[in-house]
Design a protein around this motif. Structure first.
Motif, mmCIF file in Angstrom:
data_model
loop_
_atom_site.group_PDB
_atom_site.id
_atom_site.type_symbol
_atom_site.label_atom_id
_atom_site.label_comp_id
_atom_site.label_asym_id
_atom_site.label_seq_id
_atom_site.Cartn_x
_atom_site.Cartn_y
_atom_site.Cartn_z
ATOM 1 N N UNK A 262 13.841 -13.200 -23.137
ATOM 2 C CA UNK A 262 12.496 -13.619 -22.873
ATOM 3 C C UNK A 262 12.219 -14.667 -24.104
ATOM 4 N N UNK A 263 11.634 -15.976 -23.622
ATOM 5 C CA UNK A 263 11.057 -16.811 -24.469
ATOM 6 C C UNK A 263 9.984 -16.176 -25.534
ATOM 7 N N UNK A 264 10.198 -16.274 -26.620
ATOM 8 C CA UNK A 264 9.367 -15.698 -27.462
ATOM 9 C C UNK A 264 8.073 -16.375 -27.982
ATOM 10 N N UNK A 265 8.205 -17.706 -27.601
ATOM 11 C CA UNK A 265 7.150 -18.601 -27.664
ATOM 12 C C UNK A 265 7.304 -20.026 -26.804
ATOM 13 N N UNK A 266 6.489 -20.763 -26.424
ATOM 14 C CA UNK A 266 6.449 -22.278 -25.946
ATOM 15 C C UNK A 266 7.470 -23.096 -26.609
ATOM 16 N N UNK A 267 8.651 -23.408 -25.506
ATOM 17 C CA UNK A 267 9.576 -24.144 -26.312
ATOM 18 C C UNK A 267 9.469 -25.732 -25.477
ATOM 19 N N UNK A 268 9.177 -26.766 -26.310
ATOM 20 C CA UNK A 268 8.915 -27.978 -25.605
ATOM 21 C C UNK A 268 10.408 -28.835 -25.757
ATOM 22 N N UNK A 269 10.386 -29.681 -24.528
ATOM 23 C CA UNK A 269 11.465 -30.604 -24.270
ATOM 24 C C UNK A 269 11.073 -31.769 -24.659
ATOM 25 N N UNK A 270 12.227 -32.903 -24.849
ATOM 26 C CA UNK A 270 11.865 -34.168 -25.182
ATOM 27 C C UNK A 270 11.854 -34.821 -23.818
ATOM 28 N N UNK B 276 21.660 -21.309 -27.683
ATOM 29 C CA UNK B 276 20.613 -22.245 -27.584
ATOM 30 C C UNK B 276 20.069 -22.094 -26.075
ATOM 31 N N UNK B 277 18.759 -22.661 -25.763
ATOM 32 C CA UNK B 277 18.282 -22.498 -24.486
ATOM 33 C C UNK B 277 18.298 -23.893 -23.817
ATOM 34 N N UNK B 278 18.614 -24.067 -22.672
ATOM 35 C CA UNK B 278 18.836 -25.334 -21.956
ATOM 36 C C UNK B 278 17.426 -25.705 -21.221
ATOM 37 N N UNK B 279 16.828 -26.983 -21.520
ATOM 38 C CA UNK B 279 15.538 -27.213 -20.473
ATOM 39 C C UNK B 279 15.831 -28.378 -19.718
ATOM 40 N N UNK B 280 15.513 -28.402 -18.534
ATOM 41 C CA UNK B 280 15.982 -29.667 -17.803
ATOM 42 C C UNK B 280 15.057 -30.642 -18.272
ATOM 43 N N UNK B 281 15.825 -31.929 -17.598
ATOM 44 C CA UNK B 281 14.939 -33.295 -18.078
ATOM 45 C C UNK B 281 13.434 -33.223 -17.284
ATOM 46 N N UNK B 282 13.466 -32.970 -16.408
ATOM 47 C CA UNK B 282 12.077 -32.988 -15.453
ATOM 48 C C UNK B 282 11.060 -31.880 -15.950
ATOM 49 N N UNK B 283 11.423 -30.989 -17.010
ATOM 50 C CA UNK B 283 10.561 -29.849 -17.197
ATOM 51 C C UNK B 283 9.783 -29.987 -18.650
ATOM 52 N N UNK B 284 8.552 -29.742 -18.794
ATOM 53 C CA UNK B 284 7.940 -30.142 -20.007
ATOM 54 C C UNK B 284 8.294 -29.080 -21.253
ATOM 55 N N UNK B 285 8.106 -27.864 -20.758
ATOM 56 C CA UNK B 285 8.465 -26.836 -21.566
ATOM 57 C C UNK B 285 8.852 -25.781 -21.028
ATOM 58 N N UNK B 286 9.105 -24.584 -21.754
ATOM 59 C CA UNK B 286 9.614 -23.221 -21.348
ATOM 60 C C UNK B 286 8.238 -22.373 -22.068
ATOM 61 N N UNK B 287 7.554 -21.773 -20.913
ATOM 62 C CA UNK B 287 6.491 -20.878 -21.644
ATOM 63 C C UNK B 287 6.984 -19.592 -22.248
ATOM 64 N N UNK B 288 6.010 -19.086 -23.172
ATOM 65 C CA UNK B 288 6.349 -17.842 -23.760
ATOM 66 C C UNK B 288 6.362 -16.898 -22.618
ATOM 67 N N UNK B 289 7.241 -15.840 -22.673
ATOM 68 C CA UNK B 289 7.285 -14.663 -21.779
ATOM 69 C C UNK B 289 8.095 -15.218 -20.665
ATOM 70 N N UNK B 290 8.631 -16.326 -20.549
ATOM 71 C CA UNK B 290 9.506 -16.694 -19.254
ATOM 72 C C UNK B 290 10.876 -16.205 -19.590
ATOM 73 N N UNK B 291 11.553 -15.921 -18.680
ATOM 74 C CA UNK B 291 12.986 -15.543 -18.678
ATOM 75 C C UNK B 291 13.790 -16.788 -18.842
ATOM 76 N N UNK B 292 14.747 -16.667 -19.918
ATOM 77 C CA UNK B 292 15.558 -17.821 -20.179
ATOM 78 C C UNK B 292 17.196 -17.440 -20.323
ATOM 79 N N UNK B 293 18.081 -18.329 -20.066
ATOM 80 C CA UNK B 293 19.387 -18.029 -20.430
ATOM 81 C C UNK B 293 19.788 -18.648 -21.560
#
Ligand code: AMP
Ligand code: MG
Length: 413
Positions: free
Chosen positions: A339-347, A388-405
């Motif tokens: 689970x994402x512990x906080x918001x993670x931003x992508x470039x 590491x968590x991978x964030x897609x090109x078109x996604x702005x961020x992964x939010x806190x509490x979201x499930x991530x691989x």
């Protein structure tokens, strides 16, 4: 040189299409030296293992039915007709009403179909009191119970570890056919980079990348050749690259791929042969300026100098190529859900890889915490990260509490 960023998916496809990595050949080596090598042919057993039915305890070989009904008050009284020596064909046959003394690992003699444990018996000369019953095949490991003759026990492509080496020994092999390990020359660049083991003059830093990359090459099934540090100057750089290409199947470099005046790696690599550089930059973060070339038959991966970028680029791009050349069955990196512990931003517009640490929270489960410092220059970022968590090109961020691989820096077994 003209730069056009390709997407991460395009880059992987281009690398696969252009390099077409294949095993380089095979060799036969002593099994004792085979750890971490890759099996080049299926291992098929020519024998049953165990080769004969054998006792799994110390005791007496019997016909099971002769013990039926025996208990503490009413033992079966059986005649000791002899003993079975370990390591040879039994010279006794067990008839009805008889037992033969036997030790763990010795072959079951003809006539017997079970073994009573010595603890369940009491012997008076050649009469044996048996205080418990056994069923057919009790305390017996049947011939071929472990491995049957003709059975395939290991598949080509398997990396040999202690367990696989044990299996091959069980089949009677002292040698094993393995794929040739590809040799990988690893070169660092930059006037500030100093080889570990030497004094560190002012303004200089120790070479991290060649060492971390050599270690990663071992882990991927390749054989690294440490090619040292070269300054960002055309002539020595060209000479070092030529030497690396002559001595290895793949060349890895780090540093000097950005757009600064000293960043002469891409042009220099490209000038060494055809088809030359075919990727100059990938829309990823970190590691955007990575350059990939094919010089004659030899792949050259040029990573940025930031240690995290270099090693992450290696995992994402070079590792699958080395694995394929090493003959390994391709495996994904191992991963777990968190689970994402906080918001993670992508470039923006880039596939973003966020280094994270895994922390177990009693309520929320496994948390993925981005490793502080963010700057891809810090080796501690990598040392602290579990994956590491991978964030897609078109996604702005992964939010806190979201499930991530979370992709781990190790392979799926
Ligand atoms: P570059 O990609 O050459 O512009 O380097 C980017 C950053 O990584 C700079 O701070 C370099 O000093 C650093 N760097 C380059 N090569 C290495 C290396 N082999 N080991 C550690 N840091 C490096
Ligand atoms: Mg540099």
């Amino acid at each position: 040189m003209f730069r056009k960023l390709v997407t991460f998916e395009e880059a992987k496809e281009l690398i696969w299409q252009t390099l077409q990595p294949k095993p380089l050949g095979t060799e036969e080596i002593p099994l004792l030296e085979a750890t971490n090598r890759v099996l080049a042919q299926d291992a098929i057993s020519a024998i049953d293992i165990p080769p004969f039915s054998r006792s799994t305890v110390d005791g007496y070989a019997v016909k099971a039915e002769d013990t039926f009904g025996a208990d503490e008050n009413q033992p079966s009284k059986l005649k000791v007709c002899g003993f079975v020596a370990i390591g040879e064909t039994p010279r006794v046959t067990v008839a009805k009403g008889e037992v033969a003394e036997i030790v763990t690992g010795a072959p079951i003699p003809d006539g017997a179909d079970a073994v009573v444990m010595v603890e369940e018996t009491e012997r008076e000369d050649d009469v044996l009191n048996v205080y418990g019953s056994v069923t057919q095949n009790e305390n017996v490991m049947k011939k071929g119970a472990d491995i049957k003759s003709g059975e395939t026990v290991l598949l080509a492509g398997k990396v040999l570890g202690s367990r696989e080496v044990g299996v091959l020994a069980a089949l009677g092999n002292a040698k094993v056919k393995v794929y040739l390990a590809p040799t990988i020359a690893v070169l660092s660049t930059g006037g500030e980079v100093t080889e570990p083991g030497k004094p560190l003059p002012p303004g200089k830093i120790y070479d991290i990348n060649a060492y971390s990359l050599c270690a990663a090459v071992w882990e991927s099934g390749g054989k690294p050749i440490y090619a040292g540090v070269v300054p960002d100057e055309k002539v020595p750089l060209r000479r070092a690259l030529e030497q690396a290409l002559a001595s290895a199947d793949i060349v890895l470099t780090s540093g000097g791929v950005s757009v600064g005046p000293k960043d002469i790696i891409p042009a220099t690599v490209d000038s060494l042969g055809k088809p030359g550089v075919f990727i100059s930059g990938i829309a990823i973060k970190p590691g955007k300026p990575v350059t990939v070339a094919l010089i004659g038959e030899k792949p050259v991966f040029s990573f940025p100098g930031h240690p995290t970028s270099a090693l992450l680029n290696f995992f994402l791009l070079a590792r699958p190529v080395i694995q394929a050349m090493a003959g390994k069955v391709p495996t994904e990196l191992a991963s777990i859900k968190a689970v994402a512990d906080r918001r993670m931003f992508s470039a923006k517009g880039r596939r973003t890889f966020v280094m994270v640490q895994l922390v177990l929270d009693e309520v929320k489960g496994i948390l993925a915490e981005p490793v502080e410092s963010g700057a891809s220059g810090a080796i501690t970022t990598l040392a602290k990260a579990d994956g590491f968590v991978e964030i897609a090109e078109n996604q702005q961020f992964v939010d806190a509490g979201e499930q991530v691989r979370v992709w781990l820096f190790k392979e799926n077994a």
